[in-house]
Design an enzyme around this catalytic site. Sequence first.
Site, mmCIF file in Angstrom:
data_model
loop_
_atom_site.group_PDB
_atom_site.id
_atom_site.type_symbol
_atom_site.label_atom_id
_atom_site.label_comp_id
_atom_site.label_asym_id
_atom_site.label_seq_id
_atom_site.Cartn_x
_atom_site.Cartn_y
_atom_site.Cartn_z
ATOM 1 N N LYS A 179 58.698 8.946 8.343
ATOM 2 C CA LYS A 179 57.374 9.414 7.897
ATOM 3 C C LYS A 179 56.768 10.163 9.076
ATOM 4 O O LYS A 179 56.164 9.577 9.965
ATOM 5 C CB LYS A 179 56.505 8.213 7.514
ATOM 6 C CG LYS A 179 55.396 8.514 6.509
ATOM 7 C CD LYS A 179 54.421 9.591 6.912
ATOM 8 C CE LYS A 179 53.292 9.139 7.796
ATOM 9 N NZ LYS A 179 52.463 10.268 8.288
ATOM 10 N N GLY A 232 51.957 7.032 18.155
ATOM 11 C CA GLY A 232 50.684 7.597 17.708
ATOM 12 C C GLY A 232 49.542 6.942 18.459
ATOM 13 O O GLY A 232 49.727 6.440 19.577
ATOM 14 N N GLU A 254 54.433 3.033 20.517
ATOM 15 C CA GLU A 254 54.198 3.918 21.669
ATOM 16 C C GLU A 254 52.863 4.601 21.415
ATOM 17 O O GLU A 254 52.727 5.334 20.434
ATOM 18 C CB GLU A 254 55.310 4.964 21.772
ATOM 19 C CG GLU A 254 56.662 4.407 22.153
ATOM 20 C CD GLU A 254 56.644 3.693 23.479
ATOM 21 O OE1 GLU A 254 55.790 4.011 24.333
ATOM 22 O OE2 GLU A 254 57.484 2.801 23.660
ATOM 23 N N CYS A 288 51.017 11.883 25.325
ATOM 24 C CA CYS A 288 50.528 10.571 25.739
ATOM 25 C C CYS A 288 50.687 10.373 27.241
ATOM 26 O O CYS A 288 49.989 9.577 27.837
ATOM 27 C CB CYS A 288 51.241 9.479 24.955
ATOM 28 S SG CYS A 288 53.022 9.562 25.107
ATOM 29 N N GLU A 389 40.987 8.353 26.101
ATOM 30 C CA GLU A 389 41.985 9.411 25.975
ATOM 31 C C GLU A 389 41.333 10.642 25.355
ATOM 32 O O GLU A 389 40.554 10.526 24.411
ATOM 33 C CB GLU A 389 43.148 8.932 25.101
ATOM 34 C CG GLU A 389 44.287 9.924 25.059
ATOM 35 C CD GLU A 389 45.507 9.403 24.291
ATOM 36 O OE1 GLU A 389 45.336 8.912 23.170
ATOM 37 O OE2 GLU A 389 46.619 9.505 24.838
HETATM 38 C C1 UN1 Z 1 56.601 13.621 27.571
HETATM 39 O O1 UN1 Z 1 55.822 13.240 28.411
HETATM 40 O O2 UN1 Z 1 57.234 14.649 27.732
HETATM 41 O O3 UN1 Z 1 53.732 11.158 22.164
HETATM 42 C C2 UN1 Z 1 56.924 12.831 26.344
HETATM 43 C C3 UN1 Z 1 53.927 11.372 23.345
HETATM 44 C C4 UN1 Z 1 54.996 10.572 24.051
HETATM 45 C C5 UN1 Z 1 56.109 11.430 24.506
HETATM 46 C C6 UN1 Z 1 55.749 12.188 25.749
HETATM 47 N N1 UN1 Z 1 55.467 9.530 23.170
HETATM 48 O O4 UN1 Z 1 53.273 12.209 23.941
#
Ligand code: UN1
Length: 487
Positions: A179, A232, A254, A288, A389
């Site tokens: 998804k 997300g 994550e 992230c 963030e």
């Molecule tokens: C990165 O730093 O190149 O959603 C990867 C995100 C992370 C992956 C970042 N799970 O930004």
Amino acid sequence: MAATATIPVLNYIGGEWAPSRSGETVPDRNPAHTDEILGEVTVSTADDVRRAVDAAAAAFREWRATPAPQRGDIVRKAADQMERRRDELGRLLTQEEGKTLPESLAEVDRAIANVRFAAGQGARLVGETIPSSQRGTFVYTVREPLGVVACITPWNFPIAIPAWKIAPALVAGNTVVLKPASLTPLCAAEVVRCFVAAGLPNGALNLVLGTGEALSRAITSDERIKAISFTGSSAVGRRLYAQAAERLCKVQLEMGGKNAVIVMDDADLEKAAESVAGGAFGATGQRCTATSRAVVLRSVLDEFNELLARKAETWRAGDGLEQGVRMGPIVDETQLRKVKAKIDDGKRSGAKVIRDGGEPTRAELRAGYFVEPTIFSDVDPRMPLAQEEIFGPVVSVISARDLDAALAAANGVGYGLSSAIYTNDLRTAFRYADESEAGMLHVNTPTVGGEPQVPFGGVKDSGFGDRECGTAAFDFFTEAKVVYVGY
Ligand code: UN1
């Protein structure tokens, strides 16, 4: 610019591309030219999720029985497909998500590397033999697949993240319902197409397009889904975990970050400023792992700010397909509004504005969702600017008296994904490594990125459950079974 032909973007369930029975579609827009529609995307319902799980459950027995090295061979061919289609996938990624073409191509390369790494693990899905305390007894473990797993993926890495979740899930012997984010369905569909062309049996991988609001309950409540891998926001991740926990469904989250770079007074300041600019403005700050805080020792603050401001000037915003553009647009209007609101709050907070990119003035930037690099200094570590963030090209510079104060500021947030320090002192580097509250630390390298063979993930509000990537991915997507044999 020539508009790409509008194409229907469909679900893939049980080996067939088809629209949802909802009959509804939504347009998929290019964020650099918001009047350019790339596709008309089918809008799925809980019924589509149920049918995708039906297909995945039906395919599980046969896929599980396929020897793991053979599963790896099939998955490796998906990487070959991606490599063959590298340029096309890169352009599509830029048009759909907005990041620049070099960034997109790097993402496709990363997807390929991750899929190849996972494929190789098919031949290395080893268990253990463990000495038994009883005579004449042999004890061993095997790694078994879980069953049907769901992968819920974000819009900011719409090729790499689906690839690095799907590949280990499949190599481990699970069947998958993907998804993807509703903002980047075309990228997800093309990733799926690469896996299909590799020769996966029908039902092993299924794609359901739609919004999280409409579909996540159907995923968290379906007893046949044995694990959910999610990337997300922290708010959505928490909710998902709470729902899935009711039925003891395995979850891997994550989530967000508020990543800091500590700049010591003995650092190579040029290199530190380059790292902060790249970490803050690369991918338009929409990752992230983005650098969103620089914690700088007071004695070098002015010099650092000057260097950073100069670097920011080189991050020209524009259409990511154009030569010379270093920073693409924000992904959509909702995100654009959020980023601008955070910049406005920052300006009201009393922090010093070093560079304000909130309202770009260049005419060509009015065609899309653009902001430009933004830098605040003299930011109090308790301010929202330093705590929340932003997910845009905004960095807050915080000054610190010494290493203790810098560590306290860096650690004093709810998140703990990545962080970095710039120093030439070994003791400082190791103290930082001991005391930092983050999942991924960097000494003299940027906060962003990650290698396929290395575990990826964070602590606190940034991550929960087993790590992604590396061999750690297989801890999540398998269960250890123990066998005692008395001979
Ligand atoms: C990165 O730093 O190149 O959603 C990867 C995100 C992370 C992956 C970042 N799970 O930004």
